[in-house]
Design an enzyme around this catalytic site. Structure first.
Site, PDB file in Angstrom:
ATOM      1  N   SER A  10       5.398   1.239  12.085  1.00 39.85           N
ATOM      2  CA  SER A  10       4.155   0.781  11.462  1.00 39.85           C
ATOM      3  C   SER A  10       3.297   0.065  12.490  1.00 39.85           C
ATOM      4  O   SER A  10       3.668  -1.008  12.992  1.00 39.85           O
ATOM      5  CB  SER A  10       4.465  -0.166  10.296  1.00 39.85           C
ATOM      6  OG  SER A  10       3.265  -0.698   9.787  1.00 39.85           O
ATOM      7  N   HIS A  35       2.831   5.332  11.644  1.00 38.55           N
ATOM      8  CA  HIS A  35       2.367   4.916  10.322  1.00 38.55           C
ATOM      9  C   HIS A  35       1.190   3.964  10.484  1.00 38.55           C
ATOM     10  O   HIS A  35       1.304   2.913  11.135  1.00 38.55           O
ATOM     11  CB  HIS A  35       3.507   4.232   9.565  1.00 38.55           C
ATOM     12  CG  HIS A  35       3.199   3.954   8.125  1.00 38.55           C
ATOM     13  ND1 HIS A  35       3.260   4.934   7.148  1.00 38.55           N
ATOM     14  CD2 HIS A  35       2.824   2.810   7.491  1.00 38.55           C
ATOM     15  CE1 HIS A  35       2.953   4.397   5.976  1.00 38.55           C
ATOM     16  NE2 HIS A  35       2.678   3.123   6.159  1.00 38.55           N
ATOM     17  N   ASP A  37      -1.493   1.705   8.529  1.00 41.46           N
ATOM     18  CA  ASP A  37      -1.832   1.047   7.264  1.00 41.46           C
ATOM     19  C   ASP A  37      -3.326   0.771   7.207  1.00 41.46           C
ATOM     20  O   ASP A  37      -3.862   0.025   8.032  1.00 41.46           O
ATOM     21  CB  ASP A  37      -1.067  -0.268   7.124  1.00 41.46           C
ATOM     22  CG  ASP A  37       0.411  -0.050   6.836  1.00 41.46           C
ATOM     23  OD1 ASP A  37       0.716   0.704   5.899  1.00 41.46           O
ATOM     24  OD2 ASP A  37       1.256  -0.630   7.544  1.00 41.46           O
ATOM     25  N   MET A  39      -6.161  -0.861   4.958  1.00 44.57           N
ATOM     26  CA  MET A  39      -6.354  -1.793   3.846  1.00 44.57           C
ATOM     27  C   MET A  39      -7.817  -2.198   3.749  1.00 44.57           C
ATOM     28  O   MET A  39      -8.477  -2.399   4.767  1.00 44.57           O
ATOM     29  CB  MET A  39      -5.478  -3.039   4.035  1.00 44.57           C
ATOM     30  CG  MET A  39      -4.019  -2.741   4.285  1.00 44.57           C
ATOM     31  SD  MET A  39      -3.050  -4.259   4.440  1.00 44.57           S
ATOM     32  CE  MET A  39      -1.511  -3.610   5.117  1.00 44.57           C
ATOM     33  N   HIS A  68      -1.703   5.597   5.584  1.00 44.51           N
ATOM     34  CA  HIS A  68      -1.409   5.062   4.251  1.00 44.51           C
ATOM     35  C   HIS A  68      -2.634   4.290   3.766  1.00 44.51           C
ATOM     36  O   HIS A  68      -2.902   3.190   4.235  1.00 44.51           O
ATOM     37  CB  HIS A  68      -0.166   4.165   4.340  1.00 44.51           C
ATOM     38  CG  HIS A  68       0.193   3.493   3.063  1.00 44.51           C
ATOM     39  ND1 HIS A  68       1.122   2.470   3.005  1.00 44.51           N
ATOM     40  CD2 HIS A  68      -0.227   3.688   1.785  1.00 44.51           C
ATOM     41  CE1 HIS A  68       1.255   2.068   1.748  1.00 44.51           C
ATOM     42  NE2 HIS A  68       0.439   2.785   1.000  1.00 44.51           N
ATOM     43  N   MET A  70      -4.287   2.055   1.482  1.00 43.27           N
ATOM     44  CA  MET A  70      -4.152   1.018   0.448  1.00 43.27           C
ATOM     45  C   MET A  70      -5.557   0.559   0.087  1.00 43.27           C
ATOM     46  O   MET A  70      -5.987  -0.539   0.449  1.00 43.27           O
ATOM     47  CB  MET A  70      -3.278  -0.129   0.964  1.00 43.27           C
ATOM     48  CG  MET A  70      -1.821   0.247   1.067  1.00 43.27           C
ATOM     49  SD  MET A  70      -0.831  -1.011   1.906  1.00 43.27           S
ATOM     50  CE  MET A  70      -0.898  -0.371   3.582  1.00 43.27           C
ATOM     51  N   MET A 142       7.091   1.882  -2.213  1.00 44.17           N
ATOM     52  CA  MET A 142       6.968   0.585  -1.553  1.00 44.17           C
ATOM     53  C   MET A 142       8.176  -0.282  -1.881  1.00 44.17           C
ATOM     54  O   MET A 142       8.561  -0.420  -3.045  1.00 44.17           O
ATOM     55  CB  MET A 142       5.678  -0.121  -1.982  1.00 44.17           C
ATOM     56  CG  MET A 142       4.387   0.549  -1.531  1.00 44.17           C
ATOM     57  SD  MET A 142       4.242   0.718   0.279  1.00 44.17           S
ATOM     58  CE  MET A 142       4.310  -1.013   0.806  1.00 44.17           C
ATOM     59  N   GLY A 149       2.638  -7.293   6.479  1.00 39.20           N
ATOM     60  CA  GLY A 149       3.912  -6.972   7.103  1.00 39.20           C
ATOM     61  C   GLY A 149       4.836  -8.173   7.080  1.00 39.20           C
ATOM     62  O   GLY A 149       4.445  -9.292   6.745  1.00 39.20           O
ATOM     63  N   ASP A 176       8.895   1.911   2.536  1.00 43.58           N
ATOM     64  CA  ASP A 176       8.079   1.076   3.419  1.00 43.58           C
ATOM     65  C   ASP A 176       8.175  -0.372   2.965  1.00 43.58           C
ATOM     66  O   ASP A 176       7.811  -0.698   1.839  1.00 43.58           O
ATOM     67  CB  ASP A 176       6.623   1.565   3.362  1.00 43.58           C
ATOM     68  CG  ASP A 176       5.680   0.754   4.247  1.00 43.58           C
ATOM     69  OD1 ASP A 176       6.146  -0.164   4.950  1.00 43.58           O
ATOM     70  OD2 ASP A 176       4.467   1.052   4.223  1.00 43.58           O
ATOM     71  N   GLY A 178      10.255  -4.065   4.824  1.00 41.52           N
ATOM     72  CA  GLY A 178      11.510  -4.771   5.028  1.00 41.52           C
ATOM     73  C   GLY A 178      12.648  -3.919   5.550  1.00 41.52           C
ATOM     74  O   GLY A 178      13.811  -4.323   5.476  1.00 41.52           O
TER      75      GLY A 178
END
Length: 226
Positions: A10, A35, A37, A39, A68, A70, A142, A149, A176, A178
């Protein structure tokens, strides 16, 4: 059909000043996808990488861009990310289903020539994606609340993975949030074969090559029992 492990560092956990360097280093260490992210500070309470940054990064790496979204209105961004060089687009069913446009967005992404996936947040039943799975390249579950993160892995999301794997044995299932050496076995045993990891791969004083190998070994070990 034998599902292979797909490891997706990520970039949210990378050094944004050195995105190209960090991206290519992860690929050299054995990563499969990058990956990204995206947002919008509306669907989730954070603002991150947009299409212009992805477009700039595309010039410096041949890696698979796993974007991804979001965001509240993913349908407005598909063309921009296509032009930026995205390879796959994941969007949230929570952003589209209540407006009745989930099918429209899936079709829009496929017609743009990209892979497509749906994502569910922790409180969303996995059954919501069932009507669309046959059209998807993968499903993202998720294992933290999306937005930031470094959160702890939510083990109670594993029944979703198990349900999806049982119903769709040949589906790529992404998790995705942890994921690290202490949680990979739980996710792999449940049926996940596509792993997004940020902190576990980018934190100092560890070897991402070793961690990526550990992730892949765990998936290969558990996949025979799916």
């Amino acid at each position: 059909m034998s599902l292979k492990p797909i490891i997706c560092p990520s970039l949210l956990s990378s050094d944004f000043a050195f995105l190209a360097r960090d991206s290519n280093y992860m690929l050299e260490c054995g990563a499969d996808w990058l990956h990204i992210d995206v947002m919008d500070n509306h669907f989730v309470p954070n603002l991150t990488l947009g299409a212009p940054i992805v477009k700039s990064l595309r010039k410096h790496t041949t890696g698979h861009f796993d974007c991804h979204l979001m965001v509240t209105n993913p349908e407005t961004m598909i063309e921009d990310f296509k032009n930026a060089g995205a390879n796959s687009i994941t969007f949230h069913i929570e952003a589209t289903e209540t407006r009745g446009i989930t099918q429209k967005v899936i079709t829009q992404i496929k017609e743009a020539g990209m892979k497509v996936a749906l994502c569910v947040k922790p409180k969303t039943p996995i059954e919501e994606v069932f009507p669309y799975v046959d059209q998807l390249d993968f499903v993202l579950i998720m294992t933290v609340e999306p937005g930031f993160g470094g959160q702890s892995f939510m083990k109670d999301m594993m029944p979703k993975v198990k349900t999806l794997r049982s119903k769709y044995p040949n589906l790529n299932i992404q998790v995705d949030g942890g994921l690290d050496p202490s949680t990979i076995d739980i996710a792999a045993e449940a049926g996940a074969n596509v792993i997004v990891a940020g902190s576990a791969l980018f934190k100092p004083n560890q070897d991402p090559k070793e961690t990526i190998k550990l992730f892949k070994d765990s998936i290969n070990k558990h996949s025979s029992n799916w």
